[in-house]
Scaffold this active site. Structure first.
Site: not given
Length: 201
Positions: A74, A134, A44, A163
């Protein structure tokens, strides 16, 4: 291709989704090639700003040459979705459940991975036909959140994002995630080796 079929086909073979953000085109291609060489199938490239498009185009060119799949991340507006679709991305990802993006991705038949962080958002995504979601921000939500949500929503396939690295990827997979998304961690050869061990790919 149906989103569930697309993500299942790729992430069941290798559960890692590579995210390469804020890199120039040559660096993006180098990271893509390193990821592909390690067995990672999906990449991605986030396009939250216009200056990210040259890197996405470079990644797409490299993907075509190598028979790989690159998506845009995004993607939060229908305009962004139209732009990346015209470039030939294989899939799109969003930080949240953006109704117009979700609707347009279904119309185009372009696999889309919307982000969720609550039970209400999961239910809304399922109502729109999205079963691959997601989980973001995963590190803050925690692996126990995945277990808790899979109890009432057993048909959801989560990709933990945000993270995630070699120290916690295994915990999210053990909690029931079908995939984990990593970025900068993939730049470290030692981390890649640890990821191979903890993800069994």
């Amino acid at each position: 291709m149906d989103a569930a079929e697309f993500f299942g086909r790729h992430l069941d073979r290798n559960p890692i989704l590579g995210i390469f953000r804020n890199l120039d085109p040559p660096a993006t291609v180098r990271m893509c090639e390193r990821a592909w060489a390690s067995g990672i199938e999906l990449i991605e490239v986030p396009v939250q700003t216009a200056d990210a498009y040259p890197s996405l185009r470079a990644a797409l060119d490299a993907a075509r040459a190598n028979g790989k799949s690159v998506g845009a991340g995004t993607v939060t507006t229908a305009e962004q979705l139209a732009a990346v679709s015209e470039l030939g991305v294989a899939f799109t990802v969003a930080p949240g459940l953006h109704p117009e993006v979700a609707a347009e991705s279904l119309r185009l038949g372009l696999p889309h991975l919307p982000g969720v962080a609550t039970s209400t958002e999961i239910a809304a995504a399922l109502a729109r036909g999205f079963t691959w979601l997601k989980a973001f921000p995963a590190a803050q939500l925690g692996a126990d959140w995945i277990k808790a949500q899979l109890a009432p929503f057993p048909g959801v396939s989560f990709v933990a994002t945000g993270g995630i690295d070699a120290s916690n990827a295994a915990a999210f997979l053990a909690a029931g995630c079908r995939g984990v998304a990593l970025g900068s961690a993939l730049n470290d050869p030692d981390a890649l080796e640890r990821l191979r061990k903890v993800t069994n790919y």
